[in-house]
Design a protein around this motif. Structure first.
Motif, PDB file in Angstrom:
ATOM      1  N   ASP A 258       0.808  -1.223   0.000  1.00 26.70           N
ATOM      2  CA  ASP A 258       0.000   0.000   0.000  1.00 26.70           C
ATOM      3  C   ASP A 258       0.840   1.273   0.000  1.00 26.70           C
ATOM      4  OD1 ASP A 258       1.056  -0.099   2.544  1.00 26.70           O
ATOM      5  OD2 ASP A 258      -0.866  -0.240   3.585  1.00 26.70           O
ATOM      6  N   GLY A 259       2.171   1.128   0.002  1.00 27.75           N
ATOM      7  CA  GLY A 259       3.033   2.305   0.029  1.00 27.75           C
ATOM      8  C   GLY A 259       3.172   2.927   1.398  1.00 27.75           C
ATOM      9  N   GLU A 260       2.497   2.355   2.384  1.00 27.71           N
ATOM     10  CA  GLU A 260       2.573   2.877   3.750  1.00 27.71           C
ATOM     11  C   GLU A 260       3.141   1.812   4.691  1.00 27.71           C
ATOM     12  OE1 GLU A 260      -1.215   4.435   4.858  1.00 27.71           O
ATOM     13  OE2 GLU A 260      -1.271   5.875   3.209  1.00 27.71           O
ATOM     14  N   ARG A 261       2.310   0.834   5.087  1.00 31.85           N
ATOM     15  CA  ARG A 261       2.813  -0.218   5.976  1.00 31.85           C
ATOM     16  C   ARG A 261       3.722  -1.190   5.216  1.00 31.85           C
ATOM     17  NH1 ARG A 261      -0.393  -3.254  10.250  1.00 31.85           N
ATOM     18  NH2 ARG A 261       1.600  -2.997  11.297  1.00 31.85           N
ATOM     19  N   ILE A 262       3.372  -1.483   3.979  1.00 33.21           N
ATOM     20  CA  ILE A 262       4.178  -2.387   3.174  1.00 33.21           C
ATOM     21  C   ILE A 262       4.552  -1.697   1.874  1.00 33.21           C
ATOM     22  CG2 ILE A 262       4.284  -4.633   2.021  1.00 33.21           C
ATOM     23  CD1 ILE A 262       2.238  -5.692   3.978  1.00 33.21           C
ATOM     24  N   LYS A 263       5.846  -1.533   1.666  1.00 33.29           N
ATOM     25  CA  LYS A 263       6.349  -0.878   0.461  1.00 33.29           C
ATOM     26  C   LYS A 263       7.156  -1.875  -0.357  1.00 33.29           C
ATOM     27  CE  LYS A 263       6.803   3.525   2.943  1.00 33.29           C
ATOM     28  NZ  LYS A 263       7.736   4.603   3.358  1.00 33.29           N
ATOM     29  N   ALA A 264       7.106  -1.719  -1.671  1.00 31.50           N
ATOM     30  CA  ALA A 264       7.871  -2.608  -2.554  1.00 31.50           C
ATOM     31  C   ALA A 264       8.331  -1.814  -3.762  1.00 31.50           C
ATOM     32  CB  ALA A 264       7.026  -3.801  -2.992  1.00 31.50           C
ATOM     33  N   ALA A 265       9.597  -1.997  -4.141  1.00 33.65           N
ATOM     34  CA  ALA A 265      10.129  -1.272  -5.287  1.00 33.65           C
ATOM     35  C   ALA A 265      11.372  -1.969  -5.815  1.00 33.65           C
ATOM     36  CB  ALA A 265      10.467   0.169  -4.888  1.00 33.65           C
ATOM     37  N   GLY A 266      11.547  -1.897  -7.124  1.00 39.08           N
ATOM     38  CA  GLY A 266      12.731  -2.467  -7.748  1.00 39.08           C
ATOM     39  C   GLY A 266      12.577  -2.479  -9.253  1.00 39.08           C
ATOM     40  N   GLY A 300       2.216   0.971  14.192  1.00 42.71           N
ATOM     41  CA  GLY A 300       3.173   1.884  13.586  1.00 42.71           C
ATOM     42  C   GLY A 300       4.306   1.211  12.830  1.00 42.71           C
ATOM     43  N   GLY A 301       4.315  -0.124  12.800  1.00 44.77           N
ATOM     44  CA  GLY A 301       5.394  -0.845  12.133  1.00 44.77           C
ATOM     45  C   GLY A 301       5.184  -0.952  10.638  1.00 44.77           C
ATOM     46  N   GLY A 302       6.258  -1.263   9.938  1.00 40.97           N
ATOM     47  CA  GLY A 302       6.160  -1.390   8.494  1.00 40.97           C
ATOM     48  C   GLY A 302       7.239  -2.290   7.921  1.00 40.97           C
ATOM     49  N   VAL A 303       7.054  -2.643   6.661  1.00 39.96           N
ATOM     50  CA  VAL A 303       7.981  -3.512   5.946  1.00 39.96           C
ATOM     51  C   VAL A 303       8.342  -2.869   4.616  1.00 39.96           C
ATOM     52  CG1 VAL A 303       8.232  -5.736   4.766  1.00 39.96           C
ATOM     53  CG2 VAL A 303       7.119  -5.641   6.998  1.00 39.96           C
ATOM     54  N   ARG A 328      13.112  -5.500   4.919  1.00 36.16           N
ATOM     55  CA  ARG A 328      13.525  -4.671   6.060  1.00 36.16           C
ATOM     56  C   ARG A 328      12.302  -4.271   6.875  1.00 36.16           C
ATOM     57  NH1 ARG A 328      14.169   1.082   6.405  1.00 36.16           N
ATOM     58  NH2 ARG A 328      15.612   1.698   8.053  1.00 36.16           N
ATOM     59  N   GLU A 329      12.324  -4.603   8.177  1.00 34.95           N
ATOM     60  CA  GLU A 329      11.230  -4.251   9.078  1.00 34.95           C
ATOM     61  C   GLU A 329      11.642  -3.111   9.996  1.00 34.95           C
ATOM     62  OE1 GLU A 329       9.459  -7.547  11.159  1.00 34.95           O
ATOM     63  OE2 GLU A 329       9.883  -8.950   9.510  1.00 34.95           O
ATOM     64  N   THR A 330      10.695  -2.187  10.239  1.00 33.98           N
ATOM     65  CA  THR A 330      10.931  -1.060  11.148  1.00 33.98           C
ATOM     66  C   THR A 330       9.679  -0.819  11.990  1.00 33.98           C
ATOM     67  OG1 THR A 330      10.168   0.511   9.449  1.00 33.98           O
ATOM     68  CG2 THR A 330      12.544   0.089   9.580  1.00 33.98           C
ATOM     69  N   GLY A 331       9.895  -0.211  13.148  1.00 33.72           N
ATOM     70  CA  GLY A 331       8.772   0.213  13.972  1.00 33.72           C
ATOM     71  C   GLY A 331       8.090  -0.885  14.756  1.00 33.72           C
ATOM     72  N   GLY A 332       8.683  -2.066  14.801  1.00 31.95           N
ATOM     73  CA  GLY A 332       8.094  -3.170  15.545  1.00 31.95           C
ATOM     74  C   GLY A 332       8.747  -3.351  16.901  1.00 31.95           C
ATOM     75  N   PRO A 333       8.469  -4.463  17.573  1.00 30.23           N
ATOM     76  CA  PRO A 333       9.095  -4.736  18.866  1.00 30.23           C
ATOM     77  C   PRO A 333      10.584  -5.027  18.704  1.00 30.23           C
ATOM     78  CG  PRO A 333       7.862  -6.641  18.110  1.00 30.23           C
ATOM     79  CD  PRO A 333       7.552  -5.534  17.154  1.00 30.23           C
ATOM     80  N   THR A 334      11.313  -4.937  19.796  1.00 30.10           N
ATOM     81  CA  THR A 334      12.741  -5.230  19.771  1.00 30.10           C
ATOM     82  C   THR A 334      12.958  -6.692  19.368  1.00 30.10           C
ATOM     83  OG1 THR A 334      13.160  -3.619  21.508  1.00 30.10           O
ATOM     84  CG2 THR A 334      14.864  -5.271  21.123  1.00 30.10           C
TER      85      THR A 334
END
Length: 385
Positions: A258-266, A300-303, A328-334
């Motif tokens: 969706d370009g927000e929580r899950i982004k993909a590009a290449g 608030g996490g995303g991929v 790459r995951e960001t904004g999740g638990p440790t």
């Protein structure tokens, strides 16, 4: 007494799951529509616990009740208008019909059901995108189907759709193509690969699942992922598909790109069938982990999924040589590295690179899980023309 009942229920559930695995195996080797119907007829009641099961084929604007297994006669061999039966409703609306009381539901032709034992039912379409059949499960009492029963019916419907397509493709090849022997051999190879993959998934999942419920959830998720990959490849006539489409199909279950929580590009990359299935399955495992333990578990996490082309210098010129693929995951638990790796990790770190002839690794950084893959361009993976 309650412990005994729970143990018996767990045993029944496990038995149904083993039968489901056996059914998928049998469907994978079925060569005709009649053989597919026979597999479903002989196993569906054991899997669902229903009092009756019917297999219904779409025949133009009619529903053809081709086979059944029930405690009393149903409608085997009969045809009804699509608009006058529940199987037709399920196929036309492309959704499962759940009917706890047939006499309180207007979709049911009550006169046709009065001579039968049926009091409640579920009708699941086969291949919801373009239904070609339906599987009906019937009970002699009024009841709500359990979530497990619905899941098993949907898994059977998915496997049946793939089996129908394989059987139809076999018939088409054998009657219409001069080079049928070579083509049927290729189809046999593909079916055997699918069967081997399904049995391997079942075996590995069963080995690591602590109880039947966990096995059910993990196994069905993996089978659905493989079926989704096959649906994508079928649309491309089992030729090369794009890496971007594989990524997007794999991520649909987790909210989609969706370009927000899950982004993909290449850049545009062409992927052959076997490689596409392996990539799809690995992304499914990464997505499940992110949803249960990682970035997608938190609002608030995303991929980010991204890939690029690596170049070699050949005779003074830069030549595309390899794919570099990252998760790459960001904004999740440790994140901490697990003490024990499961089947999913092995599929990601070993199965995928083995299929592509590359190298891969999972990196457990505190701020988020990373996955990286480097694979050479080959006959399975190439820069899109």
């Amino acid at each position: 007494m309650m412990d005994t009942a729970l143990t018996a229920a767990s045993a029944d559930d496990a038995g149904g799951l083993f039968t489901l695995v056996e059914t998928v195996e049998a469907l994978s080797s079925a060569r005709t529509v009649e053989e597919v119907a026979e597999v479903i007829r002989s196993t569906a009641r054991r899997i669902t616990g229903a009092d009756g099961v019917a297999i219904v084929l779409r025949d133009g604007d009619k529903c053809y009740y081709v086979d059944e297994d029930a405690i009393g006669p149903l409608w085997k061999g009969q045809r009804f208008p699509m608009t006058a039966c529940v199987s037709g409703w399920a196929m036309m609306n492309r959704k499962t019909a759940i009917i706890p009381d047939i006499y309180s539901d207007d979709r049911v032709p009550h006169d046709a059901y009065r001579p039968t034992f049926v009091k409640s039912m579920v009708m699941t379409p086969v291949r919801p995108d373009d239904p070609v059949a339906a599987i009906g499960a019937y009970w002699a009492n009024e009841r709500e189907p359990t979530a497990a029963e619905l899941q098993k019916l949907e898994v059977m419907a998915r496997a049946t759709a793939a089996a129908f397509e394989s059987a139809g493709l076999r018939a088409s090849l054998e009657t219409a193509l001069g080079a049928k022997d070579a083509l049927v051999a290729e189809l046999d190879h593909r079916v055997r690969n699918t069967l081997a993959a399904t049995l391997s998934i079942a075996s590995q999942t069963l080995r690591t699942a602590p109880d039947p419920k966990d096995f059910n959830e993990a196994f069905e998720g993996r089978v659905f992922s493989m079926a989704s990959a096959h649906e994508l490849l079928a649309k491309a006539d089992w030729g090369p598909t794009s890496l971007d489409m594989v990524v997007r199909a794999a991520m649909d279950r987790f909210g989609g790109v969706d370009g927000e929580r899950i982004k993909a590009a290449g850049p545009p990359i062409a992927v052959k069938a076997e490689a596409a299935v392996a990539i799809h399955m690995a992304l499914h495992e990464l997505g499940v982990n992110a949803l249960q333990h990682g970035a997608l578990r938190h609002q608030g996490g995303g991929v980010e999924v991204y890939w690029s082309i690596g170049y070699d210098v050949v005779e003074g010129k830069q030549v595309p040589a390899r794919l570099t693929f990252n998760w790459r995951e960001t904004g999740g638990p440790t994140v901490a590295e697990p003490k024990k790796r499961g089947f999913g990790s092995k599929l990601i770190e070993q199965g995928l690179p083995r299929e592509l002839g590359g190298e891969a690794r999972l990196i457990f950084r505190p701020e988020g899980l990373r996955f990286s893959l480097a694979a050479p361009f080959s006959n399975r993976l190439a820069l899109a023309q």
